[in-house]
Design a protein around this motif. Sequence first.
Motif, PDB file in Angstrom:
ATOM      1  N   ARG A 167     -16.590  -2.044  13.336  1.00  0.00           N
ATOM      2  CA  ARG A 167     -17.352  -3.227  12.965  1.00  0.00           C
ATOM      3  C   ARG A 167     -17.863  -3.127  11.524  1.00  0.00           C
ATOM      4  NH1 ARG A 167     -22.652  -4.698  13.305  1.00  0.00           N
ATOM      5  NH2 ARG A 167     -23.270  -2.666  14.104  1.00  0.00           N
ATOM      6  N   THR A 168     -18.327  -1.953  11.161  1.00  0.00           N
ATOM      7  CA  THR A 168     -18.865  -1.755   9.820  1.00  0.00           C
ATOM      8  C   THR A 168     -17.768  -1.809   8.762  1.00  0.00           C
ATOM      9  OG1 THR A 168     -20.610  -0.372  10.763  1.00  0.00           O
ATOM     10  CG2 THR A 168     -20.261  -0.220   8.397  1.00  0.00           C
ATOM     11  N   VAL A 169     -16.636  -1.193   9.038  1.00  0.00           N
ATOM     12  CA  VAL A 169     -15.502  -1.269   8.103  1.00  0.00           C
ATOM     13  C   VAL A 169     -15.075  -2.721   7.925  1.00  0.00           C
ATOM     14  CG1 VAL A 169     -13.068  -0.685   7.798  1.00  0.00           C
ATOM     15  CG2 VAL A 169     -14.683   1.062   8.558  1.00  0.00           C
ATOM     16  N   SER A 170     -15.141  -3.499   9.001  1.00  0.00           N
ATOM     17  CA  SER A 170     -14.755  -4.905   8.937  1.00  0.00           C
ATOM     18  C   SER A 170     -15.650  -5.695   7.986  1.00  0.00           C
ATOM     19  CB  SER A 170     -14.798  -5.534  10.337  1.00  0.00           C
ATOM     20  OG  SER A 170     -14.536  -6.927  10.285  1.00  0.00           O
ATOM     21  N   VAL A 171     -16.972  -5.569   8.123  1.00  0.00           N
ATOM     22  CA  VAL A 171     -17.866  -6.340   7.244  1.00  0.00           C
ATOM     23  C   VAL A 171     -17.756  -5.855   5.801  1.00  0.00           C
ATOM     24  CG1 VAL A 171     -19.485  -6.936   9.087  1.00  0.00           C
ATOM     25  CG2 VAL A 171     -19.870  -4.872   7.757  1.00  0.00           C
ATOM     26  N   ASN A 217     -16.568 -18.080   4.477  1.00  0.00           N
ATOM     27  CA  ASN A 217     -17.773 -18.881   4.641  1.00  0.00           C
ATOM     28  C   ASN A 217     -17.398 -20.285   5.095  1.00  0.00           C
ATOM     29  OD1 ASN A 217     -20.508 -19.023   4.645  1.00  0.00           O
ATOM     30  ND2 ASN A 217     -20.758 -19.276   2.451  1.00  0.00           N
ATOM     31  N   MET A 218     -18.029 -20.799   6.122  1.00  0.00           N
ATOM     32  CA  MET A 218     -17.675 -22.111   6.646  1.00  0.00           C
ATOM     33  C   MET A 218     -18.929 -22.940   6.933  1.00  0.00           C
ATOM     34  SD  MET A 218     -16.552 -21.260  10.578  1.00  0.00           S
ATOM     35  CE  MET A 218     -16.033 -19.575  10.353  1.00  0.00           C
ATOM     36  N   TRP A 219     -18.720 -24.223   7.109  1.00  0.00           N
ATOM     37  CA  TRP A 219     -19.813 -25.102   7.489  1.00  0.00           C
ATOM     38  C   TRP A 219     -20.249 -24.746   8.916  1.00  0.00           C
ATOM     39  CZ3 TRP A 219     -20.903 -28.401  11.463  1.00  0.00           C
ATOM     40  CH2 TRP A 219     -21.979 -29.263  11.279  1.00  0.00           C
ATOM     41  N   PRO A 220     -21.562 -24.804   9.222  1.00  0.00           N
ATOM     42  CA  PRO A 220     -22.683 -25.279   8.408  1.00  0.00           C
ATOM     43  C   PRO A 220     -23.378 -24.184   7.600  1.00  0.00           C
ATOM     44  CG  PRO A 220     -23.432 -24.970  10.645  1.00  0.00           C
ATOM     45  CD  PRO A 220     -21.965 -24.620  10.648  1.00  0.00           C
ATOM     46  N   LEU A 221     -22.916 -22.930   7.712  1.00  0.00           N
ATOM     47  CA  LEU A 221     -23.507 -21.889   6.872  1.00  0.00           C
ATOM     48  C   LEU A 221     -23.261 -22.229   5.409  1.00  0.00           C
ATOM     49  CD1 LEU A 221     -24.988 -19.185   6.846  1.00  0.00           C
ATOM     50  CD2 LEU A 221     -22.767 -18.040   6.898  1.00  0.00           C
ATOM     51  N   ASN A 222     -22.084 -22.722   5.123  1.00  0.00           N
ATOM     52  CA  ASN A 222     -21.767 -23.235   3.795  1.00  0.00           C
ATOM     53  C   ASN A 222     -22.167 -24.710   3.777  1.00  0.00           C
ATOM     54  OD1 ASN A 222     -20.694 -24.010   1.372  1.00  0.00           O
ATOM     55  ND2 ASN A 222     -18.594 -23.442   1.850  1.00  0.00           N
ATOM     56  N   TYR A 223     -23.424 -24.988   3.475  1.00  0.00           N
ATOM     57  CA  TYR A 223     -23.978 -26.334   3.649  1.00  0.00           C
ATOM     58  C   TYR A 223     -23.421 -27.352   2.656  1.00  0.00           C
ATOM     59  CZ  TYR A 223     -27.021 -24.442  -0.010  1.00  0.00           C
ATOM     60  OH  TYR A 223     -27.494 -23.850  -1.149  1.00  0.00           O
ATOM     61  N   TYR A 224     -22.785 -26.897   1.580  1.00  0.00           N
ATOM     62  CA  TYR A 224     -22.216 -27.830   0.598  1.00  0.00           C
ATOM     63  C   TYR A 224     -20.702 -27.961   0.781  1.00  0.00           C
ATOM     64  CZ  TYR A 224     -21.358 -23.290  -1.609  1.00  0.00           C
ATOM     65  OH  TYR A 224     -20.988 -21.983  -1.831  1.00  0.00           O
ATOM     66  N   CYS A 238     -19.337 -12.105   8.738  1.00  0.00           N
ATOM     67  CA  CYS A 238     -20.361 -12.784   7.936  1.00  0.00           C
ATOM     68  C   CYS A 238     -21.021 -11.869   6.902  1.00  0.00           C
ATOM     69  CB  CYS A 238     -21.433 -13.369   8.856  1.00  0.00           C
ATOM     70  SG  CYS A 238     -22.772 -14.202   7.975  1.00  0.00           S
ATOM     71  N   GLY A 239     -21.183 -12.374   5.681  1.00  0.00           N
ATOM     72  CA  GLY A 239     -21.824 -11.595   4.622  1.00  0.00           C
ATOM     73  C   GLY A 239     -23.306 -11.402   4.882  1.00  0.00           C
ATOM     74  N   CYS A 240     -23.984 -12.447   5.392  1.00  0.00           N
ATOM     75  CA  CYS A 240     -25.410 -12.313   5.721  1.00  0.00           C
ATOM     76  C   CYS A 240     -25.604 -11.257   6.801  1.00  0.00           C
ATOM     77  CB  CYS A 240     -25.973 -13.655   6.190  1.00  0.00           C
ATOM     78  SG  CYS A 240     -25.893 -14.967   4.968  1.00  0.00           S
TER      79      CYS A 240
END
Length: 531
Positions: A178-182, A214-221, A270-272
């Motif tokens: 999991r860590t290598v993946s992120v 990154n995708m909507w709605p995390l990518n709000y724009y 996810c980056g966050c």
Amino acid sequence: MALENNMALTGQPPKSLNTKQKIGVVIGMVGLLILLLATFNVELFSNGLVLTIALSALMIGIIVFSKGAYDHKLEGIKNDGVWFKSISSRGVLGWVAGVALTGFYIILYFYADLLGLGQGVDGANTGLIRLFDPLSYLLSGNPASQWFVYGVLYTIAILGFGIKFLMKYKHNKYEQLRTVSVMFFQTAFAFLIPELMARLNSDTFSLPYNDLKNMWPLNYYAFDQWRVDQFINAETIGIFFLVLSVAMVFLVSPWLTYKYGKRWYCSWVCGCGGLAETAGDSFRHLSSKKLSAWKIERWLIHTVLVFSVIMTTAVIHSYLGTDTSKYWLTKSNFLISVGTFLTGIFALTMIYKRQELGKHARYGAIGFLIVIASLFVMHYTGTTERIFFFKAGAMRSAYGLYIGSIFSGVVGTGFYPILGNRVWCRFGCPMAAILGFQQRMFSKFRITTNGGQCISCGNCSTYCEMGIDVRAYAQKGENIVRSSCVGCGVCSAVCPRGVLKLENDSLKGRINPNDILLGNDVDLMTLVNQK
């Protein structure tokens, strides 16, 4: 030989850092000092060489410190002693770190000129941002911005603390993968590929910066007019990314969540989440497990989601046309489509999952009615320039400021040492809300428990970063199916008895509040044979 008076299995926590850890701290501080000197316009020598030394010092410092902490420890639980350290127990160092992180984010988002953005001759960079110019020119061919500086430091944090996490959980293959993946997705998909793609831009071709994961709605724009126009103007490759953005929201993400739960994104991509799991790992136990915190979490995160849906719909509505002879997707058709889609989701959930929702069904109904009412108001008040009688651009800017900047950045990361590492994920991320709904209602993912083996040590609840009282489920042998669970697996990794197991199975019998496994109260073999 000193007499050990305490009864703790792990013994007393170390009273000070060992030699290797001290060396790591010194090396890391050298890197931070170089960045600080650059912020105050202190010129040393070649920016490229200075930046290389600074970033290398940060990485090497973290790695050396981690080796000092975990090299000679046995495999197994590694979270002992966290409440004895000032940095991880809301002590003085914790508050200092929180204030420093929050201050950095405030300057980054709102006062980038203090970092030297465009403060030189003819708009050239100075200070800290100038230090990153050589790397930015190497990757994208453009001078650095505050966001490039942020991206570099963000990636270094995930890589450095990711290595620390790998050393810490060397006994657990799931945590390692999991860590290598992120680490991979942040470095490649969020940082390197978008920067290299910027080299494709010219006077006649412009592709907007695109974090591929990154995708909507995390990518709000994601569906703002300027962004959609740039995708369309970029022709084939732009259309591909635009179609991919839509497909990720409505096809790829729901299917992966159905198969694996929200962990496929929140804990693996996810980056966050990546920063929370690596740099924020030392603060995971600070997440509140109170019932009041859970209630606030549910109301707040779903309020942000409703607001995100309304705002995105309103922004798209504002730049669509009304002439059916010119546009196949008009303002009215778009609102009808959104209303029909949401009504279908709501109806299917009420028909097939109403019992699982229980009393919370009425809260979902309230949210649904708010969105539908907003669509009606939008239809009769929305224009190209205004939404709900307000300027469209101003509303989107306000959403980006309060949710995207202050909540996600300043509070979400700056408050790690105070409120835990998943503040944003728990209370504000609309992406987590959508994936959580899908996970709770329609996913195969669950954490199974063996109540007969649980010794009620509480490790699982203590180190759950999402504030779930895992022990309460484990004591009853009840499957854990929670919309907030990100599937990080740390509860299983710190369990000394192997009580918890992450599984993807059939939907049948996934939620079992009545079938509890306490010792010999039930016939375990009968239950196994029923699987």
